[in-house]
Design an enzyme around this catalytic site. Structure first.
Site, PDB file in Angstrom:
ATOM      1  N   LYS A  79      48.655  49.279  29.228  1.00  0.00           N
ATOM      2  CA  LYS A  79      47.720  48.723  29.923  1.00  0.00           C
ATOM      3  C   LYS A  79      46.024  49.079  29.354  1.00  0.00           C
ATOM      4  CE  LYS A  79      45.773  48.483  34.561  1.00  0.00           C
ATOM      5  NZ  LYS A  79      45.481  48.746  35.788  1.00  0.00           N
ATOM      6  N   SER A 154      46.765  45.406  39.497  1.00  0.00           N
ATOM      7  CA  SER A 154      45.620  45.314  38.542  1.00  0.00           C
ATOM      8  C   SER A 154      47.059  45.525  37.353  1.00  0.00           C
ATOM      9  CB  SER A 154      44.633  46.034  38.317  1.00  0.00           C
ATOM     10  OG  SER A 154      44.455  47.315  37.985  1.00  0.00           O
ATOM     11  N   SER A 178      47.851  49.661  41.795  1.00  0.00           N
ATOM     12  CA  SER A 178      47.630  49.014  41.024  1.00  0.00           C
ATOM     13  C   SER A 178      49.329  48.843  40.099  1.00  0.00           C
ATOM     14  CB  SER A 178      46.340  49.114  39.704  1.00  0.00           C
ATOM     15  OG  SER A 178      45.301  48.673  40.818  1.00  0.00           O
TER      16      SER A 178
END
Lengths: 491, 110, 499
Positions: A79, A154, A178
């Protein structure tokens, strides 16, 4: 099915017995990304060349009989909230566009030490604020299962990358769900570890007391394998815990004897999509069939969790994001008349709406005259929530619930209504407030083919038991074996 | 916000001036539409979080973080520093020695 | 009308003498010539970096707190103080808000009053806390409004803030208080307190209580004078500010349009304080506990370990030098204020030679004069304490006259007397120059008799009651007998001339 859609444990096996090479795997992943990521939007940066080089080097070392790390040769997507010294790190924000950090996150070091092949940086809601990845400044991530629906967020890019077969493993971060929620939306396994289990050093902070880094994988074994690499003490993070990392992968086959599962009636009330409810109940039946004791528990303060979270997280965020002032790194606008305006205009121009909204909320909650009523009150409620969970875990091993009230939503469906979007985090945020580990595992599909996840939470630092409980369900089902097909995709 | 500002949470009653004040405090440039949007939305969220008043927190110690451990210290031993080039590498403006910023005018002679 | 009362409180910042910064391993070193070379992700505030507290910084802080008689908290934590400034890369300073590691405490300071009397003043402290220093902004001084430059070498230096109650009653007292803090911190090894390098800085809050024409007591608005970086600066700025507030009071008759606290700077060149435009919204720092730094607890055992590391504070030492060693207040002050090493040196000399007063005379006069001339510190002084003690011992026992002792001293300072120890070199110098005191009183008397007979007039004058006349006679005897003890000469002469 492409090679990258195999579970990580299978690929590790093939790599070590010479059936495939890291370069082959890496090329296969890169080919998938080239073919399909235009539609999915999982990556912000694909590190093709350095990934190939790393793969070749690992293959050479393997051929020479050198000792290799635990993830040797396996492509892993990271990420874009974790800093990487050889790849740009944007956090999905214009603010950091073009910035290449001068250091590696602890977890990135761990991946390199484990000889993983870092294949690229994945898309995310800007600074991890959001639950659809639509808040990325660089375009949304779609769930590979239905390209008009969001991947969740997210960590939408990481979840979608694993789901789409762009990488067998991916790393995300979870501040209020997330990791777990996009795992649910993309039909993969996603685990948020206990607070302190994984170092946050190099994890760009959203809400420091809630953030944790965790794994995405196609199955529980993959998540266990990656967690084992990511977890561990780090002196550079004072909140990282100095406790040995258990061999999570080794005991997965062993069911939890007399597994006690708690369910909270509040989690099954109004607003829960019937198909999600059905999937969760089916999963509970599976557990019952395995001899588990499913019992109702009380979490009397869980109704305050969303309000508590949306004070604590934005307050910390307003402070954590103050450093983006256009001086030491990041964006500076030329359009200003002096220093004060330079700050405001740079931040105003480079931050997206959701980030601004949370900075505003947090700044307000911490400001003089409001601190006690908002921030301090939220901290007290946070303790009550944590106490609820410690009481509950005296009676049960895990707490089962939906991950999100619905399967993946259509793009644009929630973005106009922040409060509705915040309320959709209700199932996941308590784990962050209380510092507990939680996992989302595939538990079915909606009729129109969108994945549905089951969330299991456990007491802090009992990831081993949590993973074993998750594996029990996985062995009885094949939801995790399903793979999305892209339009025009031959397999 | 000044100390004299009402200490009562203004659930759902955020004014435009409140929004502008907070934006100034956060050094956050907002355009007109954002000011308007946030006035409504933040008011709505603040209205919602008012639910916390229903929680009885009498005598409850605030919990600042999920971990309540203490005493994590480092030894006073040198670690690696970045080179100056590395330190300046991300800066929007520098002169190879210093970060550069618009003049810091915080003084005005009497 | 009664004269106004001055009310001053000081916030003193002391940089701690650690090897590394408070939250990272970067060097804690004054280095303005090489900007931005002592930084890392942590002190640059790079995204993702996290602070971890330096154990040594805590130890030094607690020692300072104990030496200031403060109460060390059982549990302390750090908070973020949020404001925007280019030298503050995270846009918050990690500081302490409601749980400082040390509360209360005091410092007693001897202050010379206007009438010349020394008065001991008891200055109470509010608190002492530990925070991180900011970097440095260098403003364009060309006047063309060029960019400011930012150096982050200093960012993250551990910094103590010592906050006094408004117990200080004059500018001179403020200066003395600051001097005493400096001395204490240097004695403790907590800080080098080098004011040129900014490791001791201070802000002063000052206002006056004045009676107006209606005999009502009015307080002038509090002014914070920022960034006072020298003792002289503190005193001068406060003297100026006190008279400015008095003038302002007279002009407005005690009726102020704005009574809010004002921030002013000090222009040392022009000798004036000037209004500073306040940092916008500066009053709202939005403090909250730093979630990256866990609180620290201090056990009683640990606190006692730190207490055991404390040295005798300067004030106690002065008192002891006077009470136990019989020094004058003045000498005790000179020796102690010069620094711990000088006082240690003196004490070693005094103990070894057994004559504290003589040791004080020599150290305060001869030794300090040499050090001042050479711009050296006592650590590099060529005559060690044992050596000086043995020299003084010879004088006390009469083996050497004071005059010869000074000659030996200066020879030693000029590296004479060979390569041996100081004691050996003293012996060789005395030998070489024949400085050994003339112990044979018969020989001395012969010379004295000869001198008297050669100087009949002087002898006659002295006999006639003119005391000064003896000087000439003593001088002549001394010239003739190299190692004579002037006191012995004087006594013999007197016994001859005024039997």
């Amino acid at each position: 099915m492409t090679a990258c859609r195999e579970p990580a444990s299978v690929l590790i096996e093939r790599l070590s017995n010479g059936e495939t090479t890291s370069l082959e795997l890496t090329e296969a992943c890169l080919a998938e990304i080239t073919s399909h990521d235009g539609a999915v939007g999982a990556f912000l940066h694909v590190a093709g060349d350095s990934a190939r080089q790393a793969a070749e080097s690992i293959d050479r070392r393997r051929a020479a009989g050198e000792p290799l790390g635990r993830l040797a040769g396996l492509p892993v997507a990271v990420k874009d909230v974790l800093v990487t010294r050889d790849q740009p790190t944007t956090c999905g924000s214009r603010m950091l566009e073009g910035w290449t950090p001068p250091y590696d996150a602890h977890t990135v070091e761990k991946l390199r030490d484990a000889d993983a092949v870092l294949i690229g940086k994945t898309n995310m809601d800007e600074f991890a604020m959001g639950s659809t990845t639509e808040n990325s400044a660089f375009g949304p991530t779609r769930t590979p299962w239905q390209l008009d629906c969001v991947a969740g967020g997210s960590s939408g890019g990481s979840a979608a990358a694993v789901s789409a077969g762009f990488a067998p493993l991916a790393v995300g971060s979870d501040t209020g769900g997330s990791i777990r929620q996009p795992a649910s939306f993309c039909g993969v396994v996603g685990l948020k570890p206990s607070y302190g289990r994984v170092s946050r050093y190099g994890l760009v902070a959203y809400a420091s007391s809630l953030d944790q880094v965790g794994p995405f994988a196609r199955d529980v074994a993959g998540a266990a394998m990656l967690l084992e690499v990511l977890a561990g003490h780090d002196r550079r993070d004072g909140t990282s815990v100095d406790q040995p990392v258990p061999p999570y992968g080794q005991q997965l086959e062993k069911p939890v004897d007399g597994l006690r599962i708690g369910i909270c009636p509040d989690h099954f009330g109004d607003g829960l999509d019937p198909e999600v409810r059905e999937a969760v109940e089916r999963a509970l039946d599976i557990y019952r069939g395995l001899g588990a004791d499913v019992q109702e528990i009380e979490l009397p303060h869980s109704r305050f969790a969303v309000a508590c979270y949306y004070l604590v997280a934005p307050s910390e965020a307003s402070s954590n994001l103050a450093r983006y002032d256009g001086i030491h790194y990041g964006r500076r606008t030329d359009d200003h008349d002096g220093l004060v305006e330079m700050y405001s205009n740079s931040r105003g121009a480079a931050f997206g709406t959701e980030v601004k909204r949370r900075i505003m909320l947090g700044t307000y909650a911490l400001s003089a005259g409001y601190y006690d009523a908002y921030y301090l009150k939220a901290q007290k409620v946070r303790r009550l929530i944590q106490q609820d969970y410690s009481q509950a875990f005296a009676d049960v091993d895990v707490i089962a619930s939906p991950v999100a009230p619905t399967p993946a939503v259509r793009l644009g469906q929630l973005t106009d209504d922040p409060l509705q979007m915040y309320l959709a985090d209700a199932y996941t945020i308590s784990a962050n407030l209380a510092g507990l580990p939680g996992v989302s595992i595939p538990a079915g599909f909606s009729q129109d083919g969108r994945p549905i996840g089951l969330q299991l939470l456990a007491n802090a630092f009992t990831e081993d038991r949590l993973l074993r409980a998750a594996a029990m369900h996985e062995r009885e089902t094949d939801w995790h074996l399903a793979t999305p097909t892209f339009a025009g995709d031959a397999c | 916000m000044s100390e004299t500002h009402s200490a009562e949470p203004s659930h759902g009653q955020l004014t435009r001036e409140d929004v502008l004040k907070v934006a100034r405090l956060a050094r956050l440039g907002l355009d007109e539409s954002e000011v308007e949007e946030f006035t409504g939305q933040l008011g709505q969220v603040l209205g919602y979080v008012g639910i916390l008043e229903e929680a009885d927190t009498e005598g409850v110690e605030p919990l600042a973080g999920a971990s309540e451990r203490t005493d994590v210290l480092r030894e006073d031993e040198p670690g690696e520093s970045l080179t100056r080039d590395q330190a300046l590498s991300g800066a929007p403006r520098h002169d190879d020695r210093f970060f550069l910023v618009p003049p810091v005018l915080d003084t005005s002679a009497e | 009308m009664p004269s106004p009362t001055t009310i001053i409180g000081l916030e003193v910042h002391v940089q701690l003498q650690t090897r590394t910064k408070i939250f990272c391993g970067c060097a804690n070193r004054f280095n303005p010539d090489e900007p931005n070379v002592q930084t890392c992700p942590v002190c640059l505030g790079l995204p993702g970096a996290l602070p971890v507290m330096n154990r040594r910084a805590l130890e030094l802080s607690v020692r300072a707190g104990l030496a200031l008689s403060g109460t060390i908290a059982g549990l302390t934590k750090w908070d973020r103080k949020q404001y925007y400034y280019p030298d503050l890369p995270k846009a918050y300073q990690i500081s302490q808000y409601d749980l400082p590691f040390c509360q209360g405490g005091h410092l007693d300071v001897d202050v010379e009053q206007e009438n010349g009397e020394i008065q001991s003043r008891h200055i109470r402290l509010i608190r002492v806390h530990l925070e991180e220093d900011a970097g440095k902004n260098l403003h364009d001084e060309s006047g063309r409004g060029g960019d400011s430059r930012v150096d982050l070498n200093r960012a993250g230096t551990p910094l103590l803030e010592i906050v006094s109650e408004p117990d200080i009653r004059s500018a001179a007292e403020a200066r003395r208080y600051l001097e005493e803090i400096r001395l204490l911190m240097v004695y403790l090894g907590v800080s080098d307190c080098n004011m040129q390098e900014g490791s001791l800085r201070c802000d002063a809050n000052v206002n006056l209580e004045i009676s107006n024409s209606a005999n009502e007591s009015i307080r002038t608005p509090i002014v914070e004078v920022k960034n006072l970086n020298s003792f002289r600066g503190v005193e001068a700025a406060l003297v100026y500010e006190i008279s400015r507030q008095q003038r302002e009071f007279e002009q407005c008759g005690g009726i102020y349009a704005d009574t809010a606290k004002q921030t002013r700077g000090w222009d040392a060149d022009r000798g004036v304080t000037f209004a500073q435009r306040g940092k916008e919204e500066a009053s709202d720092y939005r403090y909250f506990p730093d979630p990256d730094l866990l609180p620290v607890s201090f056990s009683d055992e640990w606190i006692e370990i730190q207490r055991a590391e404390l040295c005798e504070p300067p004030a106690d030492r002065r008192r002891r030098f006077v009470a136990e060693l019989g020094l004058s207040e003045y000498d005790a002050g000179v020796l102690v204020d010069r620094g711990r090493e000088t006082a240690d040196y003196f004490e070693a000399v005094a103990t070894a030679c057994g004559d504290a007063k003589q040791a004080a005379n020599w150290v305060t006069q001869d030794v300090l004069r040499e050090l001042n001339e050479r711009e050296e510190t006592i650590e590099s002084f060529p005559i060690d304490a044992q050596g000086l003690a043995s020299l003084l011992g010879m004088i006390t026992s009469g083996d050497l006259t004071t005059r010869s002792g000074r000659e030996v001293f200066s020879s030693l300072m000029n590296n004479q007397g060979g390569d041996g120890s100081i004691v050996e070199r003293i012996a060789s110098i005395v030998e070489e120059r024949g400085l050994s005191a003339v112990a044979d009183s018969g020989a001395l008397e012969t010379v004295i008799d000869a001198v008297i007979s050669r100087n009949e007039k002087a002898a006659e004058d002295f006999r006639g009651g003119k005391d000064a006349a003896i000087g000439k006679l003593i001088g002549e005897v001394m010239r003739e007998v190299g190692g004579a003890d002037p006191n012995a000469v004087r006594e013999t002469l007197i016994s001859r001339l005024r039997p």
